[in-house]
Design a protein around this motif. Structure first.
Motif, PDB file in Angstrom:
ATOM      1  N   GLY A 109     -81.441  -0.237 -68.958  1.00 34.15           N
ATOM      2  CA  GLY A 109     -82.513  -0.380 -67.982  1.00 34.15           C
ATOM      3  C   GLY A 109     -83.843  -0.777 -68.566  1.00 34.15           C
ATOM      4  N   PHE A 110     -83.948  -0.833 -69.891  1.00 36.60           N
ATOM      5  CA  PHE A 110     -85.171  -1.288 -70.539  1.00 36.60           C
ATOM      6  C   PHE A 110     -85.125  -2.775 -70.883  1.00 36.60           C
ATOM      7  CE2 PHE A 110     -86.750   2.999 -72.494  1.00 36.60           C
ATOM      8  CZ  PHE A 110     -87.007   3.473 -71.214  1.00 36.60           C
ATOM      9  N   TYR A 111     -83.942  -3.389 -70.749  1.00 35.71           N
ATOM     10  CA  TYR A 111     -83.850  -4.833 -70.936  1.00 35.71           C
ATOM     11  C   TYR A 111     -84.466  -5.535 -69.728  1.00 35.71           C
ATOM     12  CZ  TYR A 111     -80.512  -4.518 -74.845  1.00 35.71           C
ATOM     13  OH  TYR A 111     -79.903  -4.281 -76.065  1.00 35.71           O
ATOM     14  N   PRO A 112     -84.859  -6.798 -69.861  1.00 34.71           N
ATOM     15  CA  PRO A 112     -85.338  -7.544 -68.689  1.00 34.71           C
ATOM     16  C   PRO A 112     -84.332  -7.479 -67.542  1.00 34.71           C
ATOM     17  CG  PRO A 112     -85.697  -8.822 -70.686  1.00 34.71           C
ATOM     18  CD  PRO A 112     -84.883  -7.620 -71.083  1.00 34.71           C
ATOM     19  N   LEU A 113     -84.840  -7.345 -66.326  1.00 36.58           N
ATOM     20  CA  LEU A 113     -83.972  -7.311 -65.149  1.00 36.58           C
ATOM     21  C   LEU A 113     -83.806  -8.721 -64.605  1.00 36.58           C
ATOM     22  CD1 LEU A 113     -82.397  -5.671 -63.044  1.00 36.58           C
ATOM     23  CD2 LEU A 113     -84.529  -5.483 -61.730  1.00 36.58           C
ATOM     24  N   PRO A 114     -82.578  -9.218 -64.519  1.00 40.98           N
ATOM     25  CA  PRO A 114     -82.386 -10.565 -63.967  1.00 40.98           C
ATOM     26  C   PRO A 114     -82.612 -10.609 -62.457  1.00 40.98           C
ATOM     27  CG  PRO A 114     -80.474  -9.829 -65.270  1.00 40.98           C
ATOM     28  CD  PRO A 114     -81.323  -8.637 -64.997  1.00 40.98           C
ATOM     29  N   HIS A 115     -82.875 -11.790 -61.969  1.00 35.61           N
ATOM     30  CA  HIS A 115     -82.844 -12.098 -60.542  1.00 35.61           C
ATOM     31  C   HIS A 115     -81.416 -11.823 -60.048  1.00 35.61           C
ATOM     32  CE1 HIS A 115     -82.739 -14.812 -57.008  1.00 35.61           C
ATOM     33  NE2 HIS A 115     -84.060 -14.768 -57.012  1.00 35.61           N
ATOM     34  N   PRO A 116     -81.219 -11.448 -58.772  1.00 35.36           N
ATOM     35  CA  PRO A 116     -79.864 -11.179 -58.273  1.00 35.36           C
ATOM     36  C   PRO A 116     -78.856 -12.301 -58.557  1.00 35.36           C
ATOM     37  CG  PRO A 116     -81.443 -10.406 -56.699  1.00 35.36           C
ATOM     38  CD  PRO A 116     -82.231 -11.106 -57.770  1.00 35.36           C
ATOM     39  N   HIS A 117     -79.313 -13.549 -58.589  1.00 33.74           N
ATOM     40  CA  HIS A 117     -78.501 -14.660 -59.081  1.00 33.74           C
ATOM     41  C   HIS A 117     -79.437 -15.502 -59.926  1.00 33.74           C
ATOM     42  CE1 HIS A 117     -75.597 -18.260 -58.147  1.00 33.74           C
ATOM     43  NE2 HIS A 117     -75.804 -18.069 -59.440  1.00 33.74           N
ATOM     44  N   HIS A 118     -79.549 -15.153 -61.191  1.00 31.92           N
ATOM     45  CA  HIS A 118     -80.593 -15.718 -62.031  1.00 31.92           C
ATOM     46  C   HIS A 118     -80.447 -17.224 -62.208  1.00 31.92           C
ATOM     47  CE1 HIS A 118     -84.027 -14.556 -64.507  1.00 31.92           C
ATOM     48  NE2 HIS A 118     -83.735 -15.600 -65.253  1.00 31.92           N
ATOM     49  N   GLU A 119     -79.221 -17.698 -62.229  1.00 30.02           N
ATOM     50  CA  GLU A 119     -79.004 -19.128 -62.408  1.00 30.02           C
ATOM     51  C   GLU A 119     -79.535 -19.936 -61.226  1.00 30.02           C
ATOM     52  OE1 GLU A 119     -75.601 -16.894 -64.431  1.00 30.02           O
ATOM     53  OE2 GLU A 119     -76.747 -16.768 -62.569  1.00 30.02           O
TER      54      GLU A 119
END
Length: 452
Positions: A109-119
Motif C-alpha cells: 500500500g506504500f507503492y504508487p496506486l495505479p489508475h483502475p485501468h492504468h493503460e
C-alpha cells in the motif's frame, strides 16, 4: 535522401502519437467495436484492480468514534495498509531504507496506486457524483469501459459544504446541495458579485474532454457535452475523482491523480502536484488547454477544445476559486494553533509532536500548514522498480506541499490516493522520515490532524 529521412521521421512521430493516444483513427476501430471490446475487457481489468486493492488494504467501513467531517460524515479510522507477513510497523520503522529494499519489505500500500485501468487512464468519477449530475441535468458521466474503484465510505463527504472567505456569516452557501448549472444562480446570486457569479458559471460549464466529447473517440455511450471543472472539484472541494496526469510520458510513468480540494487556494503559490504552476489562473487555463486532452493538442482540436480568454473568463473563474475557504476549525486560535482550553490532552501532545519530533512542520508550517514549496521524499530508496498493473513503481520526484487545513475532510491521501486514512499517512511518514514514533505518539498525531 533528405526527403526520405523527413518521411521516416514523420512516420515515427505519427506512430508514437498513436501509441500514446486512444484515437480511433490510429486504432482503426469503429465506435461500436470499441464499445464491444472494452466492455468485454472491463470485467477482467476490474478484477485485476480489485485484487490489488484487497491485497494492499483493509477496505472495511470502520468509522472513527466522534470524528466527523464538516457536514457530519464519519472519518474512517485505523491503518488500512496491509503489512508483509511477519512484519510489524515498529520493526519496519526500525529498518534502514537499504534493509527494506533488499528484503522486499516495503508494504504494497506504500507503492504508487495505479489508475483502475492504468493503460487506458482518463477521467473517472465516483458513483455519487455521476448519479447527482444525471438527476439534476441528465448529463451522464458514466464510462462504458471503467468504474470508479474506492468505496464511498473512504471518500470525502458528498456534497461538500462551501465556505466563502468574503461571507463567513453565511456558513455553508451550498445548503447541502451539489452546485450545478441548474441551481448555482439561485444559491449564489445574493452572495457573489456579477464577475464572481460568471466565474462560478464557467466552472460549472461542461467542455469537451478526452473521454467525454461528441466525437466517436470517447468513453461515454452517448455523445457528451464534456466535463466541468466542478465535476471533479465538486462544490469547490473534491469528490476523489481520478485521472492520470497528462504531461508525463511514457504511459507507465504517469501518476494517478488525487483531485485536490480547491479550498484555500488563495493562500497557495504552487498548483499541480508536480507541474509547479504559479497561479490559479495558470492552472485554470492549463486544465482546459492541455490536461483535459492528456496534453494532446491534435486530439483537442478534433474533439472541441475551448481556449478560455485569459483577461476575462480565466480571471473570473480564478476570482471565484480564490473565495473558497477552509472548513471551520473551532479548536484552532488565530495563529492556527490549538486553544488549550478547547483541546484534549491527546490533541495537545499531537501538536507538540507535529512541531517537534514528527518533523511535520518543516514542510507544513502554520497557520495553513503548507510551505508552498516542492519536496522530494525519495521513496525509491525503499523498493526496487517494478510494474504494478501498468504503472511502473519508480521515483516519484518532487511533489508540492499541500495545505493540511481541513485535512480530515479530504481522504484519500498523498498525490495518488495510495494512503486511505490519516493513520496510514502517519505510518508512511514515520518510515520515510525515520521519526521513530511509538504507538501513543502516532495516535496523538492523528488526533491533532483531525483538529486542523
Amino acid at each position: 535522401m533528405r526527403s526520405r529521412t523527413k518521411s521516416h521521421t514523420w512516420l515515427a512521430v505519427l506512430t508514437a502519437a498513436c501509441l500514446a493516444s486512444s484515437s480511433l483513427v490510429c486504432a482503426q476501430e469503429t465506435f461500436d467495436e470499441v464499445v464491444k471490446r472494452t466492455q468485454k475487457e472491463k470485467g477482467s481489468f476490474a478484477a485485476r484492480h480489485q485484487k490489488l486493492l484487497d491485497e494492499r488494504y483493509d477496505l472495511k467501513d470502520r468509522p472513527a468514534d466522534g470524528a466527523k467531517m464538516a457536514r457530519g460524515k464519519a472519518v474512517q479510522e485505523g491503518v488500512r495498509v496491509r503489512l508483509p507477513d511477519g512484519m510489524t510497523w515498529d520493526k519496519l520503522a526500525g529498518m534502514t531504507p537499504e534493509e527494506i529494499k533488499e528484503g522486499d519489505h516495503w508494504p504494497a500500500g506504500f507503492y504508487p496506486l495505479p489508475h483502475p485501468h492504468h493503460e487506458a487512464g482518463g477521467m473517472l468519477f465516483p458513483k455519487l457524483q455521476i448519479e447527482e449530475v444525471k438527476k439534476q441535468n441528465a448529463r451522464d458521466l458514466t464510462r462504458f469501459d471503467l468504474d470508479f474503484d474506492l468505496p464511498d465510505h473512504l471518500l470525502p463527504e458528498f456534497p461538500a459544504p462551501i465556505y466563502l472567505t468574503t461571507r463567513p456569516d453565511l456558513g455553508d452557501v451550498s445548503k447541502g446541495k451539489l452546485v450545478t448549472l441548474d441551481n448555482y444562480y439561485e444559491l449564489f446570486q445574493e452572495a457573489l458579485n456579477p464577475k464572481q457569479l460568471e466565474g462560478l458559471r464557467l466552472l460549472l460549464t461542461p467542455f469537451p474532454q478526452q473521454q467525454f466529447n461528441a466525437t466517436d473517440d470517447r468513453r461515454s455511450l452517448r455523445p457528451s457535452l464534456g466535463v466541468a471543472c466542478f465535476d471533479c472539484h465538486s462544490n469547490g472541494h473534491t469528490n476523489a475523482a481520478t485521472h492520470t496526469v497528462g504531461d508525463i510520458r511514457p504511459n507507465e510513468h504517469r501518476h494517478r491523480i488525487d483531485t485536490p480540494t480547491l479550498r484555500g487556494v488563495n493562500i497557495q503559490r504552487l498548483f499541480g502536484s508536480q507541474r509547479a504552476l504559479k497561479t490559479i489562473e495558470d492552472f485554470t487555463e492549463f486544465e482546459q488547454r492541455a490536461a483535459y486532452f492528456d496534453g494532446d493538442p491534435a486530439t483537442a482540436a478534433k474533439k472541441g477544445i475551448n481556449p478560455l480568454e485569459r483577461g476575462s473568463q480565466v480571471h473570473f473563474m480564478a476570482e471565484f476559486q480564490e473565495l473558497l475557504d477552509f472548513p471551520p476549525a473551532p479548536k484552532l486560535d488565530l495563529f492556527g494553533k490549538l486553544d488549550p482550553k478547547k483541546a484534549s490532552e491527546s490533541e495537545l501532545r499531537g501538536q507538540e509532536l507535529f512541531f517537534g519530533k514528527a518533523q511535520c512542520s518543516i514542510c507544513h508550517p502554520g497557520p495553513y500548514y503548507t510551505d508552498n514549496l516542492m519536496h522530494n521524499l525519495r521513496t525509491e530508496r525503499f523498493f526496487k522498480e517494478k510494474m504494478i498493473n501498468g504503472r511502473k513503481a519508480s521515483a516519484d520526484g518532487p511533489i508540492k506541499t499541500f495545505p493540511l487545513r481541513g485535512i480530515k475532510d479530504s481522504p484519500p491521501y498523498l498525490h495518488d490516493d495510495r494512503l486511505l486514512t490519516l493513520e496510514d499517512t502517519v505510518e508512511f511518514f514515520n518510515v520515510v522520515l525515520g521519526t521513530e514514533l511509538n504507538k501513543q505518539e502516532k495516535a496523538d498525531l492523528v488526533a491533532f490532524l483531525r483538529c486542523l
